[in-house]
Structure formats: structure tokens, C-alpha cells
Design an enzyme around this catalytic site. Structure first.
Site, mmCIF file in Angstrom:
data_model
loop_
_atom_site.group_PDB
_atom_site.id
_atom_site.type_symbol
_atom_site.label_atom_id
_atom_site.label_comp_id
_atom_site.label_asym_id
_atom_site.label_seq_id
_atom_site.Cartn_x
_atom_site.Cartn_y
_atom_site.Cartn_z
ATOM 1 N N TYR A 148 51.430 2.839 25.907
ATOM 2 C CA TYR A 148 52.663 2.522 25.534
ATOM 3 C C TYR A 148 53.045 4.051 25.155
ATOM 4 O O TYR A 148 53.419 4.452 24.125
ATOM 5 C CB TYR A 148 52.801 2.036 24.249
ATOM 6 C CG TYR A 148 52.290 0.320 24.454
ATOM 7 C CD1 TYR A 148 52.411 -0.208 25.730
ATOM 8 C CD2 TYR A 148 51.977 -0.372 23.241
ATOM 9 C CE1 TYR A 148 52.128 -1.692 25.817
ATOM 10 C CE2 TYR A 148 51.623 -1.721 23.537
ATOM 11 C CZ TYR A 148 51.637 -2.353 24.826
ATOM 12 O OH TYR A 148 51.346 -3.703 24.693
HETATM 13 P P1 FDA Z 1 52.528 4.681 36.692
HETATM 14 O O1 FDA Z 1 52.507 4.228 37.997
HETATM 15 O O2 FDA Z 1 53.806 4.879 36.259
HETATM 16 O O3 FDA Z 1 51.333 5.214 36.109
HETATM 17 C C1 FDA Z 1 51.073 5.475 34.597
HETATM 18 C C2 FDA Z 1 50.185 6.877 34.452
HETATM 19 O O4 FDA Z 1 49.212 6.637 35.063
HETATM 20 C C3 FDA Z 1 51.108 8.104 35.319
HETATM 21 O O5 FDA Z 1 50.676 9.174 34.497
HETATM 22 C C4 FDA Z 1 50.542 8.154 36.575
HETATM 23 O O6 FDA Z 1 50.604 9.431 36.958
HETATM 24 C C5 FDA Z 1 49.124 7.678 36.192
HETATM 25 N N1 FDA Z 1 48.430 7.129 37.465
HETATM 26 C C6 FDA Z 1 49.191 5.848 38.047
HETATM 27 N N2 FDA Z 1 48.142 5.633 39.204
HETATM 28 C C7 FDA Z 1 46.929 6.636 39.023
HETATM 29 C C8 FDA Z 1 45.864 6.582 39.796
HETATM 30 N N3 FDA Z 1 45.613 5.752 40.872
HETATM 31 N N4 FDA Z 1 44.810 7.655 39.632
HETATM 32 C C9 FDA Z 1 45.472 8.341 38.443
HETATM 33 N N5 FDA Z 1 46.413 8.315 37.634
HETATM 34 C C10 FDA Z 1 47.389 7.343 38.049
HETATM 35 N N6 FDA Z 1 49.962 -2.585 28.983
HETATM 36 C C11 FDA Z 1 49.067 -3.413 28.543
HETATM 37 O O7 FDA Z 1 47.979 -2.928 27.986
HETATM 38 N N7 FDA Z 1 49.172 -4.677 28.518
HETATM 39 C C12 FDA Z 1 50.260 -5.199 28.822
HETATM 40 O O8 FDA Z 1 50.412 -6.566 28.867
HETATM 41 C C13 FDA Z 1 51.429 -4.343 29.380
HETATM 42 N N8 FDA Z 1 52.636 -4.714 29.890
HETATM 43 C C14 FDA Z 1 53.564 -3.913 30.131
HETATM 44 C C15 FDA Z 1 55.045 -4.588 30.930
HETATM 45 C C16 FDA Z 1 56.009 -3.586 31.258
HETATM 46 C C17 FDA Z 1 57.356 -4.324 31.693
HETATM 47 C C18 FDA Z 1 55.643 -2.204 31.133
HETATM 48 C C19 FDA Z 1 56.540 -1.438 31.429
HETATM 49 C C20 FDA Z 1 54.416 -1.794 30.650
HETATM 50 C C21 FDA Z 1 53.392 -2.720 30.093
HETATM 51 N N9 FDA Z 1 52.173 -2.185 29.921
HETATM 52 C C22 FDA Z 1 50.955 -2.974 29.273
HETATM 53 C C23 FDA Z 1 51.863 -0.684 29.568
HETATM 54 C C24 FDA Z 1 51.264 -0.226 30.873
HETATM 55 O O9 FDA Z 1 49.843 -0.659 30.791
HETATM 56 C C25 FDA Z 1 51.110 1.200 31.301
HETATM 57 O O10 FDA Z 1 52.436 1.681 31.473
HETATM 58 C C26 FDA Z 1 50.430 1.792 32.675
HETATM 59 O O11 FDA Z 1 50.142 3.035 32.311
HETATM 60 C C27 FDA Z 1 51.400 1.366 33.725
HETATM 61 O O12 FDA Z 1 50.670 1.648 34.834
HETATM 62 P P2 FDA Z 1 51.190 1.717 36.136
HETATM 63 O O13 FDA Z 1 50.174 2.155 37.119
HETATM 64 O O14 FDA Z 1 52.250 0.304 36.506
HETATM 65 O O15 FDA Z 1 52.362 3.051 36.003
#
Ligand code: FDA
Length: 532
Positions: A474
Site C-alpha cells: 500500500y
Molecule cells: P505494478 O506493476 O504497478 O508494480 C508495483 C511495483 O512493483 C512497482 O515498483 C514496479 O516497478 C514493481 N514491479 C512490477 N513488476 C515487477 C517485476 N516483475 N519485477 C520487479 N519489480 C516489479 N495488496 C494486497 O496485499 N492484497 C490485496 O487484496 C490488494 N488488492 C488491491 C486492489 C487494488 C485495486 C489495488 C490498486 C491494489 C491492491 N493491492 C493489494 C496492492 C498491490 O498488492 C500492490 O499495489 C502491488 O504492488 C501491485 O502489483 P502490480 O504488479 O499490479 O503493480
């Protein structure tokens, strides 16, 4: 006459400056693209998008899951790469190093502060968007799965259900969240009391490091393997795949979403919930969410508590647990629905359970809006008077959606040592708090940010202190940033770092110093190496 000459000269110089800036931006795109092509001429051009490309904006926007960061960080990426081969990522790293550009990796794009697709510190960056790295292979014999770093939780859950009725995975609720970011920060979900976090079940991984090497658990070593399981995304390299152990679930589980308004004793129920939340049968997770609604009686804004709950068993067993431990909620059979685990994923994601599970394959979040979230950890129950005072603060914001979500601890989540992974918030917590505000237009941003910051500040006396802990998934830039995103100093980073990682922050810095001493993988809240 003289004044108009001066104005003309001034305008001329401003024009020259603008032309120069535009030119240098275009040159950067072209130089970077040429570098990529020189590294990987065969296929990379097909997955490299500069602003000259007509798909550039749609690709950029398609995974911007929060409109707020983009509205305040106007700098666009130099290029977006959607690799489908490891060599594309290696080329992206090589060329970014050569040109002094940052890399922002994007998996699901749900970063709360948009750090996977913006650069608040205005440093030129390219996006490596892993949407084409989303294949998943399930081995039911060994109950394991390899998941590519750009897959979403929905894709993972869908694939597991396609292969088994009694295997599952414990991770977040929103299907469009990406495993790349989510597993990098922890991963809390509706089965976390039974099984812990997503990171507690990662058994191998593949990462591309700063030197372009592809490393697995054995070749990266246990230190780096520890760091990537909760130390936050965007710091140690690019995760291209995770291997996880799948978890056994009954064929039938039970869910309920019971809603109570303030007039229906929501405050008293929530107060009581705090005494059972972390102690009740670990097969049961009750996650109350407080939101603002229009009162059905007088149309005025009031609050309601929705007790979102999942029980790993049948309804009769659930009722006997509830009658024993939480009779005040007066749960009856009619409030509950028995279903399969995959149907529960649809249920908690807000879909009808009659909906095809294929909706989980969509990578687009419904109703994208402006959003700000924050988190806290609670170690002592809050009194009824305390809760009422908090509701007063919540009710100060009447337009748009505001919420407080109470995620219970106990069970497996609290049994795991706070040093086992970088995620340190374990025993001693009753629940994690999430504050959220959602709104529809940038003109409301200031008011909503003021509201959530005031509420957070008011909550200080009820939550953890020294440090005031926070959940890295978060992400909250109000906690501090790394020297405006340029090479961060250890001291500046430790302000936000100890909140997310407590004593694990120090070990993360040591590991970062080992694996990426030049701090190539960095963002406004990435772990710094010691030297910087
Ligand atoms: P994103 O792609 O934006 O990446 C997040 C971060 O990780 C960035 O710094 C990115 O550069 C880095 N990153 C991404 N892919 C990578 C990779 N392959 N290697 C290295 N770094 C990488 N959390 C939770 O614990 N339980 C929940 O139920 C929820 N529900 C939820 C709902 C909604 C609507 C949102 C917006 C967010 C959540 N979250 C959550 C929070 C979520 O776990 C957190 O935002 C994650 O970092 C999102 O991962 P993404 O890959 O989608 O994001």
C-alpha cells in the site's frame, strides 16, 4: 517600440528552448530505440513503442490503474517495451544503463503511487511492461506452479481452477493485480489467516539482474531470494517468473458479506470483532470494511460496516464457529453461500458467481479513478468511544468513496517469524488497517488528499508506533522519498524503510549493496545501497 522588441526576443528564445527540449526528447527515443535494435534486431522493434507510435498512449494508459499519479507527473516515458523474450529485457537494461535512463517495470500497474508508469522525480525513464510475460504452468502432481512475472492474480487463479478443484493460492483479492509487484511486497488475501501471505509460498524465482544475467534461486543465492520476497518491487532486478507451492482447499467453502449500518450497531460489532479477529478458527477470515453511504432513513451520509468473510469449510461448521466465537453478529444460514474456491474469487472481486470465470482473464480494472491509500497496524483494540471519534473524522468527507478496511491477523500469518521474509508485520498485530479515498476528477485531489492525511494523522494514538508500521504494497510517498528519486541516501530512505520493513530494512540495504551497488534499479521508494 522597445518593449515590443524585447518581448519579441524573449518569445524567440522561449521558442528556441521549447524546440531544443522537444528535439532532445525525440533524440532520446530514437537513440534508445536504435540501441535496442542493435542489441536485438530481430523482433524487438515489434514490441518497442515511442511517442511517435500510434499505440503509445493506449498502451501507456491501459495499465495505469490510478489516475492520480499520472495527473501530477506529466513526464511521459521515453519508450514502452512489451517484451516477449528474456533477451528483450536484457537489451532494455543494457541500453538504459548506457543512456542513463531509469527503468520502471510494470506488471499489473496497481502501484498505489504509480511508480511503475510515472517518474515523480522527473527522471527520464522507459517502461518495461510485462503484459506478454504472463504464461502460467501448473503441476498438480507436485502442487506447484511457475508464473511469469507479468501475469495477473486473476490469470493465476483461473489457471489453477482449470487444473484442480482442491488446489488454490493465497494472495490478494483484486484479479487485475500483477504478480510482479504483488509478490514483491507480500500479498494479503482472504486465506491469509490459514496460509499466510503469497510470499510465504514462493519456492523459486527467476530474476534478470543489473548485469542482464538470468538467475534462479540457486544462482542468485538465499540472500537475494529472501530480499525479493517482500522487499518491494523495482529494487533488485526484474522478476521474470515465480515458482509457488499451491495450497489445499476443500471443494466447498462458505462466504458471507454481512452489512450493518451505524443504526444496526456496526460500532459495537466492530468493537467486539477486534477481540476475536485474530483468535477465531484460522479457517475463517472476517475482514470488515467501513464505507460512507446515504442513510436509507434520512438520506444523509452515514457509515456502514461490511463483514467480508471466507470460511474454508461448509456452512454448518461455519455457523457453529460463529455461534461460539462471534454470536453478536447473529449470522444465519441465509446470509451464507457455499461455493467453490474459484467462485469465491469472483464473489470477493464483486462479480456474480454465475459470471464466467473467464472474466478473471481481463487485465482491465473496472471504473478506473483517482485514488490514494494508506496503511497502519493495530496492536490494541480501539474502544467504542475511540471508534465513534474515528467515524466522525470519516464523515467529514461526504463526496466520493472513502473507506477503512480492517484485515485480521492471527493464524499462520502471525506464526511466521518477522525475519523469515522482508515483510515484518507478524505476531503482535490484531489487524492491518487500510485507508482509501476514491474520486472522479483531478480538481478534487487536494481536498481528498487533505482528508486522508488528516484522518491518518488523527489515527496516530491508536496504531503502532516507533516505527509507525506500513505495508509496502500500500505504497505511500507521504512516508518519505529517496532524495527526489535521484541517488538516495541511506538516512533518507530509512525513514520510510523502517516503517515498511522494520529491522529487515538494514538487511535489505546490505543485499542491495551486493547486487546493485550502482543503484541502477531505483525509484522514489526503492532500497538504496550503502554507498549512495
Ligand atoms: P505494478 O506493476 O504497478 O508494480 C508495483 C511495483 O512493483 C512497482 O515498483 C514496479 O516497478 C514493481 N514491479 C512490477 N513488476 C515487477 C517485476 N516483475 N519485477 C520487479 N519489480 C516489479 N495488496 C494486497 O496485499 N492484497 C490485496 O487484496 C490488494 N488488492 C488491491 C486492489 C487494488 C485495486 C489495488 C490498486 C491494489 C491492491 N493491492 C493489494 C496492492 C498491490 O498488492 C500492490 O499495489 C502491488 O504492488 C501491485 O502489483 P502490480 O504488479 O499490479 O503493480
Amino acid at each position: 517600440m522597445e518593449t515590443s522588441n524585447t518581448s519579441f526576443i524573449l518569445a524567440y528564445f522561449i521558442l528556441l528552448l521549447v524546440i531544443q527540449q522537444v528535439q532532445s526528447a525525440w533524440i532520446n527515443h530514437d537513440v534508445y530505440l536504435k540501441c535496442l535494435q542493435s542489441q536485438n534486431s530481430n523482433s524487438i522493434s515489434k514490441v518497442a513503442y515511442t511517442p511517435k507510435n500510434s499505440s503509445f498512449s493506449s498502451i501507456l494508459l491501459s495499465a495505469e490503474q490510478n489516475l492520480r499519479p499520472a495527473s501530477t507527473s506529466p513526464l511521459k516515458p521515453t519508450l514502452i517495451l512489451t517484451p516477449f523474450h528474456e533477451s528483450h529485457i536484457q537489451a532494455a537494461i543494457y541500453c538504459a544503463k548506457k543512456q542513463g535512463i531509469q527503468i520502471r517495470v510494470r506488471s499489473g500497474g496497481h502501484d498505489y503511487e504509480g511508480l511503475s508508469y510515472t517518474s515523480p522525480s522527473k527522471h527520464p525513464f522507459v517502461i518495461v511492461d510485462l503484459r506478454n510475460f504472463s504464461s502460467i504452468s501448473i503441476d498438480t502432481e507436485s502442487s506447484t506452479a511457475w508464473i511469469q512475472g507479468g501475469a495477473t492474480l486473476g490469470e493465476l487463479y483461473h489457471k489453477i481452477a482449470e487444473n484442480s478443484k482442491t488446489l488454490a493460492f493465497a494472495a490478494g483479492v483484486c484479479p487485475t493485480v500483477g504478480v510482479g509487484g504483488h509478490f514483491s511486497g507480500g500479498g494479503y488475501g482472504m486465506m491469509s489467516r490459514k496460509f499466510g501471505l503469497a510470499v510465504d509460498h514462493i519456492i523459486d524465482a527467476k530474476i534478470i539482474d543489473v548485469n542482464g544475467r538470468i538467475l534462479d534461486r540457486q544462482s542468485m543465492g538465499e540472500d537475494l531470494f529472501w530480499a525479493i520476497r517482500g522487499g518491494g518491487g523495482g529494487t533488485f532486478g526484474i522478476i521474470i517468473a515465480w515458482k509457488v507451492e499451491l495450497l489445499p482447499v476443500p471443494e466447498i467453502i462458505t462466504v458471507f458479506n454481512l452489512t450493518k449500518t451505524l443504526d444496526q450497531n456496526a460500532t459495537q460489532l466492530l468493537h467486539k470483532w477486534q477481540y476475536i479477529a485474530d483468535k477465531i478458527d484460522p479457517n475463517l477470515l472476517i475482514r470488515p470494511r467501513i464505507t460512507n453511504v446515504n442513510s436509507s432513513q434520512n438520506g444523509k451520509i452515514t457509515l456502514q460496516a461490511t463483514f467480508n468473510s471466507l470460511f474454508l469449510g461448509g456452512v454448518d461448521e461455519l455457523l457453529s464457529v460463529m455461534n461460539r466465537s462471534f454470536p453478536e453478529l447473529s449470522l444465519v444460514k441465509e446470509d451464507c453461500t457455499e461455493m467453490s474456491w474459484i467462485e469465491s474469487i469472483l464473489f470477493f472481486a464483486g462479480f456474480a458467481t454465475s459470471e464466467s470465470v473467464d472474466v478473471l482473464l481481463s487485465r482491465t480494472l473496472l471504473g478506473i479513478a483517482y485514488f490514494k491509500g494508506k496503511s497502519d497496524f493495530v496492536k490494541q483494540p480501539i474502544s467504542e468511544n475511540g471508534l465513534e471519534a474515528i467515524w466522525k473524522r470519516m464523515l467529514e468527507e461526504v463526496d466520493g468513496l472513502v473507506e477503512m478496511e480492517f484485515s485480521p491477523y492471527g493464524g499462520r500469518l502471525s506464526e511466521i517469524s518477522e525475519y523469515a521474509t522482508p515483510f515484518p508485520h507478524r505476531a503482535g498485530n490484531i489487524y492491518m488497517l487500510h485507508y482509501g479515498a476514491v474520486w472522479g476528477s483531478s480538481s478534487e485531489s487536494e481536498e481528498k488528499l487533505t482528508w486522508i492525511r488528516r484522518l491518518y494523522s488523527y489515527m496516530a494514538s491508536y496504531v503502532s508506533s516507533s516505527p509507525r508500521e506500513a505495508y509496502v504494497n500500500y505504497r505511500d510517498l507521504d512516508l518519505g522519498v529517496n532524495n527526489d528519486g535521484n541517488h538516495p541516501s541511506y538516512k533518507a530512505a530509512s525513514i520510510w524503510g523502517t516503517k515498511y520493513f522494520k529491522n529487515n530494512f538494514e538487511r535489505l540495504v546490505h543485499i542491495k549493496t551486493e547486487v546493485d551497488p550502482s543503484d541502477f534499479f531505483r525509484n522514489e521508494q526503492s532500497i538504496p545501497p550503502f554507498s549512495s
